[in-house]
Enzyme design. Structure first.
Site, PDB file in Angstrom:
ATOM      1  N   ASP A  59      28.697  23.397  31.807  1.00  0.00           N
ATOM      2  CA  ASP A  59      29.319  23.876  30.574  1.00  0.00           C
ATOM      3  C   ASP A  59      29.815  22.628  29.829  1.00  0.00           C
ATOM      4  O   ASP A  59      30.657  21.882  30.348  1.00  0.00           O
ATOM      5  CB  ASP A  59      30.488  24.800  30.946  1.00  0.00           C
ATOM      6  CG  ASP A  59      31.233  25.328  29.724  1.00  0.00           C
ATOM      7  OD1 ASP A  59      31.023  24.797  28.605  1.00  0.00           O
ATOM      8  OD2 ASP A  59      32.041  26.260  29.909  1.00  0.00           O
ATOM      9  N   SER A 125      20.979  23.232  10.628  1.00  0.00           N
ATOM     10  CA  SER A 125      20.400  24.456  10.057  1.00  0.00           C
ATOM     11  C   SER A 125      20.435  24.406   8.538  1.00  0.00           C
ATOM     12  O   SER A 125      21.340  23.801   7.941  1.00  0.00           O
ATOM     13  CB  SER A 125      21.230  25.637  10.544  1.00  0.00           C
ATOM     14  OG  SER A 125      20.937  26.801   9.812  1.00  0.00           O
ATOM     15  N   TYR A 150      29.586  30.399  12.378  1.00  0.00           N
ATOM     16  CA  TYR A 150      28.430  29.727  12.992  1.00  0.00           C
ATOM     17  C   TYR A 150      27.900  28.629  12.067  1.00  0.00           C
ATOM     18  O   TYR A 150      27.724  27.477  12.466  1.00  0.00           O
ATOM     19  CB  TYR A 150      27.310  30.747  13.303  1.00  0.00           C
ATOM     20  CG  TYR A 150      25.945  30.104  13.350  1.00  0.00           C
ATOM     21  CD1 TYR A 150      25.547  29.373  14.464  1.00  0.00           C
ATOM     22  CD2 TYR A 150      25.069  30.168  12.255  1.00  0.00           C
ATOM     23  CE1 TYR A 150      24.318  28.733  14.488  1.00  0.00           C
ATOM     24  CE2 TYR A 150      23.846  29.538  12.267  1.00  0.00           C
ATOM     25  CZ  TYR A 150      23.473  28.831  13.386  1.00  0.00           C
ATOM     26  OH  TYR A 150      22.263  28.183  13.386  1.00  0.00           O
ATOM     27  N   LYS A 154      27.798  24.170  12.153  1.00  0.00           N
ATOM     28  CA  LYS A 154      26.690  23.236  11.905  1.00  0.00           C
ATOM     29  C   LYS A 154      27.112  22.189  10.868  1.00  0.00           C
ATOM     30  O   LYS A 154      26.839  20.998  11.015  1.00  0.00           O
ATOM     31  CB  LYS A 154      25.447  23.996  11.430  1.00  0.00           C
ATOM     32  CG  LYS A 154      24.836  24.897  12.492  1.00  0.00           C
ATOM     33  CD  LYS A 154      24.342  24.091  13.685  1.00  0.00           C
ATOM     34  CE  LYS A 154      23.824  24.955  14.809  1.00  0.00           C
ATOM     35  NZ  LYS A 154      23.543  24.196  16.046  1.00  0.00           N
TER      36      LYS A 154
HETATM   37  C1  UD1 Z   1      20.298  33.289  10.163  1.00  0.00           C
HETATM   38  C2  UD1 Z   1      21.210  32.150   9.822  1.00  0.00           C
HETATM   39  C3  UD1 Z   1      20.553  30.841  10.164  1.00  0.00           C
HETATM   40  C4  UD1 Z   1      20.097  30.846  11.602  1.00  0.00           C
HETATM   41  C5  UD1 Z   1      19.170  32.020  11.793  1.00  0.00           C
HETATM   42  C6  UD1 Z   1      18.669  32.080  13.226  1.00  0.00           C
HETATM   43  C7  UD1 Z   1      22.726  32.144   7.922  1.00  0.00           C
HETATM   44  C8  UD1 Z   1      22.841  32.228   6.419  1.00  0.00           C
HETATM   45  N1  UD1 Z   1      21.497  32.192   8.394  1.00  0.00           N
HETATM   46  O1  UD1 Z   1      19.228  33.212   9.244  1.00  0.00           O
HETATM   47  O2  UD1 Z   1      21.445  29.791   9.970  1.00  0.00           O
HETATM   48  O3  UD1 Z   1      19.435  29.639  11.880  1.00  0.00           O
HETATM   49  O4  UD1 Z   1      19.860  33.218  11.478  1.00  0.00           O
HETATM   50  O5  UD1 Z   1      19.695  32.385  14.114  1.00  0.00           O
HETATM   51  O6  UD1 Z   1      23.706  32.031   8.598  1.00  0.00           O
HETATM   52  N2  UD1 Z   1      16.358  41.112   7.944  1.00  0.00           N
HETATM   53  C9  UD1 Z   1      16.069  42.441   7.740  1.00  0.00           C
HETATM   54  N3  UD1 Z   1      16.189  43.295   8.796  1.00  0.00           N
HETATM   55  C10 UD1 Z   1      16.568  42.878  10.052  1.00  0.00           C
HETATM   56  C11 UD1 Z   1      16.850  41.514  10.241  1.00  0.00           C
HETATM   57  C12 UD1 Z   1      16.740  40.658   9.171  1.00  0.00           C
HETATM   58  O7  UD1 Z   1      15.740  42.864   6.633  1.00  0.00           O
HETATM   59  O8  UD1 Z   1      16.665  43.716  10.961  1.00  0.00           O
HETATM   60  C13 UD1 Z   1      16.230  40.173   6.818  1.00  0.00           C
HETATM   61  C14 UD1 Z   1      17.549  39.491   6.479  1.00  0.00           C
HETATM   62  O9  UD1 Z   1      18.303  40.262   5.598  1.00  0.00           O
HETATM   63  C15 UD1 Z   1      17.021  38.186   5.877  1.00  0.00           C
HETATM   64  C16 UD1 Z   1      15.718  37.919   6.636  1.00  0.00           C
HETATM   65  O10 UD1 Z   1      15.344  39.178   7.208  1.00  0.00           O
HETATM   66  O11 UD1 Z   1      16.713  38.381   4.526  1.00  0.00           O
HETATM   67  C17 UD1 Z   1      15.884  36.904   7.740  1.00  0.00           C
HETATM   68  O12 UD1 Z   1      17.011  37.269   8.528  1.00  0.00           O
HETATM   69  P1  UD1 Z   1      17.344  36.563   9.922  1.00  0.00           P
HETATM   70  O13 UD1 Z   1      16.117  36.485  10.767  1.00  0.00           O
HETATM   71  O14 UD1 Z   1      18.550  37.237  10.487  1.00  0.00           O
HETATM   72  O15 UD1 Z   1      17.667  35.058   9.541  1.00  0.00           O
HETATM   73  P2  UD1 Z   1      18.688  34.459   8.450  1.00  0.00           P
HETATM   74  O16 UD1 Z   1      19.776  35.408   8.154  1.00  0.00           O
HETATM   75  O17 UD1 Z   1      17.876  33.918   7.340  1.00  0.00           O
END
Ligand code: UD1
Length: 337
Positions: A59, A125, A150, A154
């Site tokens: 850890d 990130s 989070y 970073k």
């Molecule tokens: C987030 C974090 C990023 C991190 C990444 C991986 C922020 C702003 N972004 O990215 O730093 O590196 O996670 O852990 O903190 N979506 C859907 N339905 C879902 C899931 C996601 O529509 O069930 C959409 C989200 O609204 C977004 C896109 O898919 O528009 C990508 O989402 P996601 O994969 O969660 O990544 P980020 O939010 O971009």
């Protein structure tokens, strides 16, 4: 043979990077506390490369344990992945995120100072840019306050490293990833999210039959189909960039004590384009429903990676469809673990 420590080396990007480092001829040490992965990943790495990396379950918040590790091994470079990464969880448990991600980082840097290890790669990130005013995002696009604790770890991590290298003889590179996707070619390594929240892990849950449909968060963004745009970058391409970054530091090719590079595909894809890419790659239908926007989401983010191309001689090579296939390969073989 150079000795490289990979913290979080049994995690998603870490494990792919360990493989790439071993294949490039580095001797790899892994520190991981197994808080977000499983020990089998160690075996999977060994199966791929036929070389067993040395693994310590430590850890990083335990400074003594970190220091003893550095005392026992002459480390030429550190690639620091170990961190919590669930955005939503960080909002409800901010102190847990600040303690884990920042104390872990500080302890590694301090042990490097104490034991004369000089080269440091940080897993950063694109979240440090927030909703940037212009696309694509380049490295001098102004940083904004991240939307989550989070993301803030970073941004603060980068600042801590910058102050540290300026005060010491150390050098660092911060790699700002956009959205990592995909797995190694036969899908034995991947993103083990206990509760999937990211888009592709969630799609995989539908494909495997654990969930019935995808919630698409918002179709009223100012984009071509109204859904949010991200830059999805293959994890194998990310791993390759880490090898190039550590080589740059080991060869003293860095131009400043800390350098920042965007790692993205350079292409923005909407949520619905990702669904389509997955369906086309794997011939599996992904039912979805439009839901309200998710709190904290930005409209769009995609990278200008030309600096990494110029300085690291890196460019993304894996087409999105291929990443969707390998992600699915990973999900399918998970039941065999
Ligand atoms: C987030 C974090 C990023 C991190 C990444 C991986 C922020 C702003 N972004 O990215 O730093 O590196 O996670 O852990 O903190 N979506 C859907 N339905 C879902 C899931 C996601 O529509 O069930 C959409 C989200 O609204 C977004 C896109 O898919 O528009 C990508 O989402 P996601 O994969 O969660 O990544 P980020 O939010 O971009």
């Amino acid at each position: 043979m150079k000795n490289i420590l990979v913290t979080g080396g049994l995690g998603y990007i870490g494990s792919h990077t360990v493989v790439a480092l071993q294949q490039a001829g580095f001797n790899v040490f892994i520190i991981d506390d197994l808080s977000n992965t499983i020990i089998n990943v160690w075996e999977k790495i060994t199966e791929i490369t036929n070389i067993q990396p040395i693994f310590y379950n430590i850890d990083l918040k335990d400074y003594n344990a970190v220091s003893v590790f550095f005392q026992s091994h002459k480390i030429d470079g550190v690639i620091h992945f170990a961190a919590y990464k669930a955005v939503g969880e960080s909002v409800t448990k901010p102190l847990m995120y600040y303690r884990n991600n920042l104390v872990g980082l500080i302890n590694v840097l301090q042990a490097m100072e104490e034991h004369d290890a000089n080269n440091f790669i940080f897993s950063s990130s694109c979240t440090v840019y927030g909703q940037a005013d212009e696309m694509p995002i380049h490295e001098n696009t102004p940083l904004k306050k991240p939307e989550s604790p989070y993301g803030n770890t970073k941004k603060m991590g980068e600042e801590i490293i910058e102050d540290f290298v300026n005060a010491t003889n150390k050098n660092a590179i911060a790699l700002r990833y956009f959205n990592p996707v995909g797995s190694n070619i036969n899908g034995t390594l991947g993103d083990l999210q206990p509760i999937p929240t990211n888009l592709v892990p969630y799609i995989l849950q539908i494909a495997i039959g654990n969930k019935s449909k995808l919630n698409v968060f918002g179709n009223d963004y100012n984009t071509k189909d109204g859904t949010a745009i991200r830059d999805y970058i293959d994890v194998n391409d990310l791993a390759d960039a880490h090898v190039k970054a550590i080589q740059r530091l080991l060869l003293n090719q860095n131009k400043t004590k800390i350098e920042y590079f965007n790692l993205g595909s350079g292409t923005g894809s909407t949520v619905l384009e990702i669904v389509q890419a997955f369906e086309n790659a794997n011939h599996i239908k992904i039912p979805f429903e439009i839901k309200p926007r998710r709190a904290g989401d930005i409209e769009q983010a995609y990278a200008d990676y030309s600096l990494a191309q110029k300085e690291l001689n890196w460019c993304p090579k894996t087409p999105l469809q291929k990443s969707m296939q390998t992600a699915w390969n990973f999900q399918k073989q998970l039941t065999e673990i």
